[in-house]
Design a protein around this motif. Sequence first.
Motif, PDB file in Angstrom:
ATOM      1  N   PHE A  19      -9.067   2.201 -52.611  1.00 47.34           N
ATOM      2  CA  PHE A  19      -8.431   3.218 -53.435  1.00 47.34           C
ATOM      3  C   PHE A  19      -9.442   4.280 -53.882  1.00 47.34           C
ATOM      4  O   PHE A  19      -9.241   5.474 -53.687  1.00 47.34           O
ATOM      5  CB  PHE A  19      -7.768   2.573 -54.661  1.00 47.34           C
ATOM      6  N   LEU A  23      -9.651   8.228 -52.586  1.00 52.04           N
ATOM      7  CA  LEU A  23      -9.387   9.285 -53.558  1.00 52.04           C
ATOM      8  C   LEU A  23     -10.608  10.196 -53.724  1.00 52.04           C
ATOM      9  O   LEU A  23     -10.483  11.420 -53.764  1.00 52.04           O
ATOM     10  CB  LEU A  23      -8.982   8.673 -54.901  1.00 52.04           C
ATOM     11  N   TRP A 147      -3.645  12.015 -49.179  1.00 52.69           N
ATOM     12  CA  TRP A 147      -2.976  11.650 -50.435  1.00 52.69           C
ATOM     13  C   TRP A 147      -2.117  10.398 -50.268  1.00 52.69           C
ATOM     14  O   TRP A 147      -1.913   9.644 -51.215  1.00 52.69           O
ATOM     15  CB  TRP A 147      -2.123  12.818 -50.949  1.00 52.69           C
ATOM     16  N   THR A 148      -1.634  10.156 -49.075  1.00 53.41           N
ATOM     17  CA  THR A 148      -0.837   8.957 -48.803  1.00 53.41           C
ATOM     18  C   THR A 148      -1.691   7.700 -48.924  1.00 53.41           C
ATOM     19  O   THR A 148      -1.255   6.684 -49.473  1.00 53.41           O
ATOM     20  CB  THR A 148      -0.203   9.044 -47.399  1.00 53.41           C
ATOM     21  N   VAL A 151      -2.331   6.521 -52.469  1.00 46.52           N
ATOM     22  CA  VAL A 151      -1.070   6.015 -53.044  1.00 46.52           C
ATOM     23  C   VAL A 151      -0.826   4.582 -52.560  1.00 46.52           C
ATOM     24  O   VAL A 151      -0.506   3.688 -53.352  1.00 46.52           O
ATOM     25  CB  VAL A 151       0.120   6.942 -52.696  1.00 46.52           C
ATOM     26  N   GLY A 154      -3.567   2.294 -54.032  1.00 47.25           N
ATOM     27  CA  GLY A 154      -3.291   2.084 -55.451  1.00 47.25           C
ATOM     28  C   GLY A 154      -2.131   1.125 -55.664  1.00 47.25           C
ATOM     29  O   GLY A 154      -2.150   0.316 -56.596  1.00 47.25           O
ATOM     30  N   THR A 155      -1.139   1.213 -54.794  1.00 47.18           N
ATOM     31  CA  THR A 155       0.000   0.289 -54.871  1.00 47.18           C
ATOM     32  C   THR A 155      -0.461  -1.145 -54.623  1.00 47.18           C
ATOM     33  O   THR A 155      -0.010  -2.075 -55.304  1.00 47.18           O
ATOM     34  CB  THR A 155       1.096   0.707 -53.877  1.00 47.18           C
TER      35      THR A 155
END
Length: 179
Positions: A19, A23, A147-148, A151, A154-155
Motif C-alpha cells: 500500500f 501510494l 490509483w487502483t 485502493v 489498502g482494502t
Amino acid sequence: MSGNLVARSIHDLTAAAWFGGSLMGAVGLNGATAQAQDPAERTRLSSLGWKRWAPVQTGAFAAHLTTWGPILWKNKGRYSQQDGVMRWTWIKAGVTVAGAAVTLYAGVLGKKVDELSEEGAKGATEPRTAASPELAQAQKQLRQLQWTIPVLAGTVVVLGAKHGEMQRPKNVKAGVLKS
C-alpha cells in the motif's frame, strides 16, 4: 513470540508495504518526475524509481503469500465454526489476487514506458501530444492503475484488520453461537 503472531505480523507488514509503496510511487515519484526539465527524463527517472522498488515489492508479495498458509492452517477450525470468517477470507483472497494481477500488469506497462522513454512525456503517466500510440496508451492505463493499486492494497490492509477483530474472544464467541 508465537509462530502465528510472526506470520500475521509479516502478512500485515507486507500488505502495508504494498500500500505505502504504491501510494508513494503515484504521489511522490511520479509527481516529482513530472517536474524534470527534459521530457525524456520524466519517464526515464520514473522508470528507474519503479525498477528500484520492484524487488522490494516482489519480496513483499512473496512474504505475504508465504505467510498465508500458516495463518490459514492455524485458524482452520474457525472457518467452519465462526460465522463470517470463511466469507471474509475469500473476499480478502479475491482482492489480494486482483491487486497482485493489477500490480503485475502495471509492471508490464511500466516496462513498455521505459522502453519508449526517449519519446519524452508531460509526466510519468501523462503522454505528450506527439507521443506514439503505444506510449500514450501505456501511460493512460498506468494513470488509472497508479490509483487502483493503492485502493486494492489498502482494502487488503483493512480486511486484515477485519480478520484481527474477528479473532477477539467476544467476536469468536458471538460468531460461533451464530453459526
